[in-house]
Scaffold this active site. Structure first.
Site, PDB file in Angstrom:
ATOM      1  N   ASP A 142      16.653  13.436   9.886  1.00 27.82           N
ATOM      2  CA  ASP A 142      15.478  13.846  10.674  1.00 27.82           C
ATOM      3  C   ASP A 142      14.520  14.602   9.759  1.00 27.82           C
ATOM      4  O   ASP A 142      14.923  15.203   8.765  1.00 27.82           O
ATOM      5  CB  ASP A 142      15.879  14.739  11.863  1.00 27.82           C
ATOM      6  N   LYS A 166      14.368   2.856  19.707  1.00 27.77           N
ATOM      7  CA  LYS A 166      13.400   3.127  20.772  1.00 27.77           C
ATOM      8  C   LYS A 166      12.051   2.513  20.377  1.00 27.77           C
ATOM      9  O   LYS A 166      11.675   2.507  19.204  1.00 27.77           O
ATOM     10  CB  LYS A 166      13.222   4.648  20.874  1.00 27.77           C
TER      11      LYS A 166
HETATM   12  C1  LIG Z   1      13.349  12.003  20.746  1.00 25.98           C
HETATM   13  S1  LIG Z   1      13.849  12.891  19.329  1.00 25.98           S
HETATM   14  C2  LIG Z   1      15.463  12.239  19.032  1.00 25.98           C
HETATM   15  C3  LIG Z   1      16.501  12.757  19.994  1.00 25.98           C
HETATM   16  C4  LIG Z   1      17.919  12.483  19.521  1.00 25.98           C
HETATM   17  N1  LIG Z   1      18.236  11.068  19.604  1.00 25.98           N
HETATM   18  C5  LIG Z   1      18.919  13.235  20.337  1.00 25.98           C
HETATM   19  O1  LIG Z   1      19.646  12.615  21.128  1.00 25.98           O
HETATM   20  O2  LIG Z   1      19.010  14.451  20.162  1.00 25.98           O
HETATM   21  C6  LIG Z   1      12.882  12.147  18.066  1.00 25.98           C
HETATM   22  C7  LIG Z   1      13.091  12.736  16.680  1.00 25.98           C
HETATM   23  O3  LIG Z   1      12.399  11.921  15.713  1.00 25.98           O
HETATM   24  C8  LIG Z   1      12.092  12.793  14.618  1.00 25.98           C
HETATM   25  N2  LIG Z   1      11.089  12.176  13.723  1.00 25.98           N
HETATM   26  C9  LIG Z   1       9.777  11.924  13.987  1.00 25.98           C
HETATM   27  N3  LIG Z   1       9.163  11.377  12.911  1.00 25.98           N
HETATM   28  C10 LIG Z   1      10.120  11.281  11.941  1.00 25.98           C
HETATM   29  C11 LIG Z   1      10.107  10.788  10.606  1.00 25.98           C
HETATM   30  N4  LIG Z   1       8.983  10.300  10.059  1.00 25.98           N
HETATM   31  N5  LIG Z   1      11.249  10.826   9.877  1.00 25.98           N
HETATM   32  C12 LIG Z   1      12.388  11.356  10.430  1.00 25.98           C
HETATM   33  N6  LIG Z   1      12.467  11.830  11.698  1.00 25.98           N
HETATM   34  C13 LIG Z   1      11.355  11.802  12.444  1.00 25.98           C
HETATM   35  C14 LIG Z   1      11.581  14.045  15.311  1.00 25.98           C
HETATM   36  O4  LIG Z   1      11.622  15.144  14.420  1.00 25.98           O
HETATM   37  C15 LIG Z   1      12.554  14.158  16.495  1.00 25.98           C
HETATM   38  O5  LIG Z   1      13.583  15.047  16.208  1.00 25.98           O
END
Ligand SMILES: C[S@@+](CC[C@H](N)C(=O)[O-])C[C@H]1O[C@@H](n2cnc3c(N)ncnc32)[C@H](O)[C@@H]1O
Length: 206
Positions: free
Chosen positions: A79, A159
């Site tokens: 992440d 997703k």
């Molecule tokens: C909806 S949350 C995921 C929830 C996770 N599946 C859970 O069950 O806890 C989406 C995540 O994508 C991460 N994210 C967004 N852009 C990103 C990137 N470019 N590289 C890595 N992570 C990223 C965000 O920091 C966030 O924590």
């Protein structure tokens, strides 16, 4: 004032949400945990030996679900934000769009992955079209990464949002994977345009 009302509505929605209450009761860090449970019930892709990559893992609900199932395999979570430690889950803090990330992931366990799951979502701006477009870009980046780190019968689950980029992503998935389906779990909020794409079997010579 407007912001106050919308945050009050959000808090109200959280309190009345069955999956929010269940995630608290079961010790999951996110209500998203139930989406992965449902998706795995439907497609059955995580087992006790799975070597799994969890992209956009924070706060860790999906990694917690995977850890309960995977006893002899391995889990690597990635992440852009720091994630609180989960026992037996390795973690890299990185942007998956950074071109150096591929090598780090590919060589991490010195084995190809069986499953790549991505729940990555772009930070919301309030503009739904822009948000769905940005999340589509991240889904594409996850797919590119997945097809290179997966074993030939591997699974990519991600997703994405229904909208302008959906067709493009679906067509790209069909070019790179042998079997492609979409599915909206019951635990995904009805009003959300979120849907999950399940892809199995990589065309390695493409
Ligand atoms: C909806 S949350 C995921 C929830 C996770 N599946 C859970 O069950 O806890 C989406 C995540 O994508 C991460 N994210 C967004 N852009 C990103 C990137 N470019 N590289 C890595 N992570 C990223 C965000 O920091 C966030 O924590």
């Amino acid at each position: 004032m407007k912001k106050n009302i919308s945050s009050k509505n959000w808090i109200k929605k959280q309190h009345s949400d069955f999956y929010v209450r269940e995630s608290k009761a079961k010790g999951y860090r996110s209500r998203s945990a139930f989406k992965l449970i449902e998706l795995n019930k439907k497609f059955g892709f995580i087992n006790k030996n799975t070597i799994l990559l969890d992209l956009g893992s924070c706060p860790g609900g999906w990694s917690q679900v995977a850890k309960k199932i995977i006893k002899n395999g391995k889990i690597l979570a990635v992440d852009i934000k720091e994630m609180e430690k989960i026992d037996k889950v390795e973690f890299i803090k990185a942007d998956i769009e950074n071109k150096d990330i591929f090598k780090k992931i590919y060589f991490y366990f010195e084995k190809e992955f069986d499953v790549v799951i991505s729940d990555i979502a772009a930070n919301t701006t309030g503009n739904k079209n822009l948000d769905s477009y940005k999340t589509g870009d991240l889904c594409m980046a996850s797919m590119n990464l997945a097809k290179n780190v997966l074993q030939v019968n591997g699974v990519f689950l991600s997703k994405l949002f229904m909208g302008s980029v959906f067709k493009e992503i679906y067509e790209k998935a069909k070019k790179h994977f042998k079997f492609v389906r979409t599915y909206k779990p019951q635990s995904s909020r009805k009003e959300s345009k979120e849907i999950y794409i399940y892809c199995k079997g990589v065309y390695k010579n493409f």
